[in-house]
Design a protein around this motif. Structure first.
Motif, PDB file in Angstrom:
ATOM      1  N   VAL A  88       1.240   2.501   4.935  1.00  0.00           N
ATOM      2  CA  VAL A  88       2.508   1.550   5.621  1.00  0.00           C
ATOM      3  C   VAL A  88       2.224  -0.051   4.949  1.00  0.00           C
ATOM      4  N   LEU A  89       3.501  -0.446   4.533  1.00  0.00           N
ATOM      5  CA  LEU A  89       3.529  -1.661   4.005  1.00  0.00           C
ATOM      6  C   LEU A  89       3.878  -2.470   5.421  1.00  0.00           C
ATOM      7  N   THR A  90       3.337  -3.568   5.742  1.00  0.00           N
ATOM      8  CA  THR A  90       3.669  -4.342   6.900  1.00  0.00           C
ATOM      9  C   THR A  90       3.136  -5.827   6.574  1.00  0.00           C
ATOM     10  N   SER A  91       3.478  -6.868   7.637  1.00  0.00           N
ATOM     11  CA  SER A  91       3.277  -8.138   7.371  1.00  0.00           C
ATOM     12  C   SER A  91       3.385  -8.731   8.751  1.00  0.00           C
ATOM     13  N   PHE A  92       3.236  -9.987   8.703  1.00  0.00           N
ATOM     14  CA  PHE A  92       3.216 -10.700  10.182  1.00  0.00           C
ATOM     15  C   PHE A  92       4.327 -11.419  10.399  1.00  0.00           C
ATOM     16  N   SER A  93       5.540 -11.166   9.649  1.00  0.00           N
ATOM     17  CA  SER A  93       6.814 -11.940   9.617  1.00  0.00           C
ATOM     18  C   SER A  93       7.885 -10.814   9.469  1.00  0.00           C
ATOM     19  N   LEU A 101       9.967  -4.281   0.564  1.00  0.00           N
ATOM     20  CA  LEU A 101       8.583  -3.934   0.686  1.00  0.00           C
ATOM     21  C   LEU A 101       8.260  -3.553   2.084  1.00  0.00           C
ATOM     22  N   VAL A 102       8.326  -4.621   2.913  1.00  0.00           N
ATOM     23  CA  VAL A 102       7.816  -4.510   4.114  1.00  0.00           C
ATOM     24  C   VAL A 102       8.549  -3.358   4.883  1.00  0.00           C
ATOM     25  N   GLY A 103       7.625  -2.650   5.573  1.00  0.00           N
ATOM     26  CA  GLY A 103       8.356  -1.439   6.356  1.00  0.00           C
ATOM     27  C   GLY A 103       8.200   0.095   5.339  1.00  0.00           C
ATOM     28  N   ARG A 104       7.916  -0.036   4.139  1.00  0.00           N
ATOM     29  CA  ARG A 104       8.040   1.119   3.337  1.00  0.00           C
ATOM     30  C   ARG A 104       6.832   1.897   3.608  1.00  0.00           C
ATOM     31  N   GLU A 105       6.969   3.380   3.549  1.00  0.00           N
ATOM     32  CA  GLU A 105       5.937   4.150   3.749  1.00  0.00           C
ATOM     33  C   GLU A 105       5.756   5.075   2.715  1.00  0.00           C
TER      34      GLU A 105
END
Length: 895
Positions: A88-93, A101-105
């Motif tokens: 999972v692509l994640t971040s702090f914001s 990209l953030v949230g892609r699996e």
């Protein structure tokens, strides 16, 4: 975080950010605690740094591995590998959702644990994941995160058979978009660890199946994999400074590999416990670090390569341990990507420590007294002998080099001048004694003093004869006791009582003469030394010597003069008061004057004043207070002992004093030992304490020819001093030293090593002329000898009679004194040439390229105005082949 392994990771993009991850992700900002700007909620990491918590991400469960995106945009992007195999692509914001990209699996076909995840630092869009084994699925999957996602099967009505064939990857029961894998490798295998190559594009290193270490080259379509059998498949990491070197571990073994020779490991290091993490230092070449289970230290392996010819030798590994915590075990660590030797460590309970690994200081000391020390890649400081900090070292090599430049030890006419150059009292006394002995010997005043070849005998052997170093003494006779009168005392009522017992013999007189206390026909003659001491403002010493020689009135006059001429002495003692005290002297024992002198004498700071009153209040034959006064010069104590001690006590005292000066390395004791075996012991002790091989070598030079210059230890001093002069590039001083050495010891003159030989027959021309000079009267011109009164020139080889080459400018044959004639102009001036080899101007010189040449002075004059060779049709630029600085120096010197 208790109960779950806590890991830590520096940001590859922000030098002041890091994350910790266990059950959740926490982002921290590093701050400087010394500025007092840390918040109350900040975590103290070290004495100079703290960390403020910026954000917490609790959206990801069952995290197994993590990788930080290596580019700045999108910021703080993380790839999280989970227990179900998803990445999972994640971040702090949430500000970066626009990037897509953030949230892609990224989901494998079959759910199983993800063991490793890694971004490519070269192609940052490539993301690799290593999975557990599944017999129908691949273990190594590489995605391109920039490829657009595809819709699910239900939303698009796609054929399920295409999905089963592997064209689409994703959860076909939901509505989440899926991504297609770029590469799928390792069918029915397990990936335990993986790492992208840092230099080669699309190259992956993987530890697989508990038995293989594999290298996948994704650029190749035919043979993608190279492998080696090993159980060290965990923690695979690539050396950032060497693309061919990687490391891995298994249980308690750390294995280092070179992929160019992948059949066997370069080295294997065995630890006491199981290894839990392995990483290369990104800022130091060849430094590998590891942590073992339940350990509070980080182990560092410094891999040092060496080569022998064309073959590489097995690298040596220097191990060391660093301990960030006093007692806590280390769960994990992370090297800072840019700050040298800086790492973060974390304990299982989540305690974080900012730690800097201090390297062993690398100290370099040049022969010219320049010190530089480094810390890692940083040059901390460079100082030389002119720096105030360096002066605190009191480096003897700086003193020796400065003295050599001033001609120390080579002042052969006035030896005492060498002591003036040294500017040290002990060395001044040494060279003054050598000069006094030389003068007495040249003036014939010490004729009959010594027995044997040694020209620098000491006082002990002078007085008692024999070999002092062997302890054999042969006295010439018993000393005569005499009673001397005080000079300058009031004779009222004391004329008959002012008698002092003294001892006299020829040997004692000679010893006093060497100590500058001499006799004349009327008794003691101390006028020269007393006047010299007064000129040097040594009033207390001059007064003491006057008292020791029974000159009371002269002593009082010296003290009164000193009180007037040197008021600064009054800070310690008033010389007028001392003079007044002396005027009340009486030889009667039971007097108030003696009692008060005994009581107040220890309060005097000047050793000569103390010894003066000790002498005046001592009993006859009991002068220990004077003889044991260490502040008095050795020669003054020896002179006093020669005047007032009987033979047996004199021998015991001189023997005891000799042992003491040898033990302390006091060079003023050379007066006692002389330059014999005992003198060598004294010099050796002095060298051991100071390292001054220069003085020892020059003293040995002055003693030649004698047996001591053949001593092995003396030869070691001389060779060491010559090597020092060479390392300082003081070629001129080295040559002068060798010239002096060969002058006093002709047997050490080296044979001639360079000869002028004939180009036709090969025989030496100069050796023939030298042989001719030994049998006939010859005059030396240049490097050749010619018969006196005969102006015939040698123009041909003495062996084959072929003509010798001519100078390209004056056209005279080599071998004639053409260079001297060219400079001097007449034979009358030739007679004034010193009887030695000629100057450089008349030497034979030729170009090593075109082989043309002539007299050196002629060629230098030619090349002042020309650049090409003076020989017709030769275009060689002879002079330009040498260094410009050398040409300029030669031109200035011989113009």
């Amino acid at each position: 975080m208790t109960g779950v392994k806590v890991d830590i990771l520096w940001s590859p993009n922000h030098p002041d950010r890091f994350i910790t991850f266990g059950t959740d992700l926490r982002l921290y900002q590093l701050e400087n605690s010394k500025d007092g700007c840390c918040k109350s909620s900040a975590i103290l990491l070290s004495d100079s740094s703290c960390a403020a918590l910026l954000s917490i991400n609790s959206d990801n469960h069952y995290m197994k591995c993590i990788a930080w995106y290596p580019r700045h945009e999108p910021d703080n992007l993380l790839a999280v590998g989970q227990a179900n195999g998803k990445v999972v692509l994640t971040s702090f914001s949430q500000n970066f959702e626009s990037s897509g990209l953030v949230g892609r699996e990224f989901v494998p076909r079959q759910a199983r644990q993800c063991n490793a995840v890694a971004w490519s630092t070269i192609d940052s869009n490539l993301l690799a994941a290593g999975l557990e084994k599944n017999r129908s699925d691949y273990a190594l999957i590489v995605w391109d995160v920039t490829r657009p996602q595809l819709p699910t099967l239900e939303s698009e009505g796609l054929d399920r058979r295409q999905h089963i064939a592997g064209f689409l990857i994703g959860d076909h029961t939901g509505n989440q978009p899926t991504s297609r894998a770029l590469f799928e490798l390792g069918l029915s295998e397990t990936v335990h660890s993986l790492h992208w190559s840092l230099q080669q594009q699309k190259m992956l290193f993987c530890g697989m199946n508990n038995k293989h270490l594999k290298v996948f080259d994704l650029r190749e379509s035919t043979k993608q994999c190279t492998s080696t059998p090993t159980k060290a498949v965990f923690g695979v990491c690539v050396d950032p400074f060497c693309e061919h070197r990687l490391a891995s571990f298994v249980e308690n073994q750390v294995v280092i590999w070179d992929i160019r020779n992948f059949e066997k490991p370069m080295n294997v290091v065995t630890e006491s416990r199981h290894v839990t993490k392995l990483a290369w230092c990104p800022t130091r070449n060849g430094v590998l670090s590891s942590v073992v289970r339940d350990s509070s230290v980080v182990k560092l392996y410094d891999i040092q390569h060496a080569s022998l010819g064309n073959d590489e030798v097995e690298p040596a590994i220097v191990e060391r341990c660093v301990q960030p915590y006093a007692q806590h075990a280390i769960s994990s660590f992370s090297w800072h990507p840019t700050f040298e030797n800086r790492m973060l460590t974390v304990t299982p309970t989540g305690t974080i420590r900012d730690y800097t690994v201090f390297d062993r200081m690398t100290l370099n000391w040049s022969p010219t007294s320049e010190i530089v020390w480094t810390h890692g890649k940083k040059l901390l400081q460079c100082i030389d002998h002119q720096d105030q900090q360096y002066k605190t070292l009191d480096d003897i090599s700086v003193k020796m080099r400065n003295r050599a430049l001033l001609g120390y030890g080579l002042k052969t006419q006035q030896l005492w001048q060498n002591g003036e150059i040294a500017q040290e009292p002990g060395l001044l006394e040494l060279w003054t004694w050598l000069d006094r002995m030389k003068s007495l010997r040249e003036e014939g005043k010490i004729k009959g003093f010594f027995k044997g070849e040694n020209k620098y005998e000491g006082v002990r052997s002078l007085i008692f004869g024999g070999d002092s170093s062997l302890g054999v003494w042969v006295t010439s006779g018993k000393s005569e006791q005499i009673f001397a009168n005080w000079v300058g005392l009031d004779s009222k009522g004391q004329t008959g009582s002012c008698k002092v017992p003294m001892y006299h013999s020829n040997e004692r007189d000679r010893a006093l003469q060497l100590c500058e206390w001499g006799y004349d026909n009327d008794g003691l003659s101390l006028v020269p030394i007393l006047e010299k001491l007064e000129l040097d403002r040594q009033y207390s010493r001059a007064a003491a010597i006057a008292i020791f020689t029974l000159k009371m009135k002269r002593a009082i006059q010296i003290l009164k003069k000193g009180a007037t001429a040197n008021p600064a002495v009054g800070k310690d003692v008033n010389l007028n008061v001392v003079a007044m005290a002396l005027s009340g002297f009486t030889q009667e024992k039971n007097t108030l004057w003696r009692e008060m002198c005994d009581v107040l004498r220890p309060q005097l700071n000047d050793p000569y004043l103390r010894s003066m009153f000790a002498f005046l209040t001592s009993d006859v034959d009991n002068y220990d207070c004077v003889l044991n006064e260490s502040g008095i010069a050795v020669k003054d104590r020896v002179s006093f002992a020669c005047m007032y001690l009987p033979d047996n006590k004199l021998f015991e005292y001189l023997d005891r004093l000799t042992k003491k000066v040898i033990e302390t390395g006091d060079l003023t004791g050379i007066l006692l030992t002389g330059l014999n075996q005992e003198g060598l012991q004294l010099l050796q002790r002095y060298v051991d304490l100071t390292g001054d091989v220069q003085t020892a070598s020059l003293v040995v030079l002055q003693a030649m020819p004698s047996l001591i210059n053949q001593d092995q230890q003396a030869q070691l001093w001389v060779n060491s001093y010559r090597e020092l002069l060479d390392s300082w590039r003081l070629w001129h001083q080295r040559a002068l030293f060798d010239v002096q050495w060969c002058k006093v010891n002709p047997s050490t003159v080296p044979p001639q090593q360079v000869f002028v030989s004939c180009n036709f027959c090969g025989k030496s021309v100069t050796s023939y002329m030298q042989h001719l000079g030994q049998s006939q009267g010859l005059r030396t011109y240049g490097r050749f000898n010619f018969p006196v009164g005969n102006k015939s020139k040698m123009t041909s080889c003495p062996g084959c009679r072929k003509p010798l080459p001519r100078c390209a400018l004056c056209l005279t044959n080599m071998g004639t004194p053409a260079g001297v004639y060219w400079n001097k102009g007449s034979e009358q001036k030739l007679d004034k040439v010193e009887n030695k080899l000629s100057k450089f101007s008349s030497w034979f010189t030729w170009c090593q390229t075109c082989r043309h040449g002539g007299h050196a002075a002629h060629l230098i004059e030619w090349f002042k105005d020309h650049t090409e060779c003076p020989v017709t049709a030769c275009s060689c630029k002879c002079m330009s082949l040498d260094a410009i600085a050398n040409v300029a120096n030669a031109t200035d010197k011989y113009s």
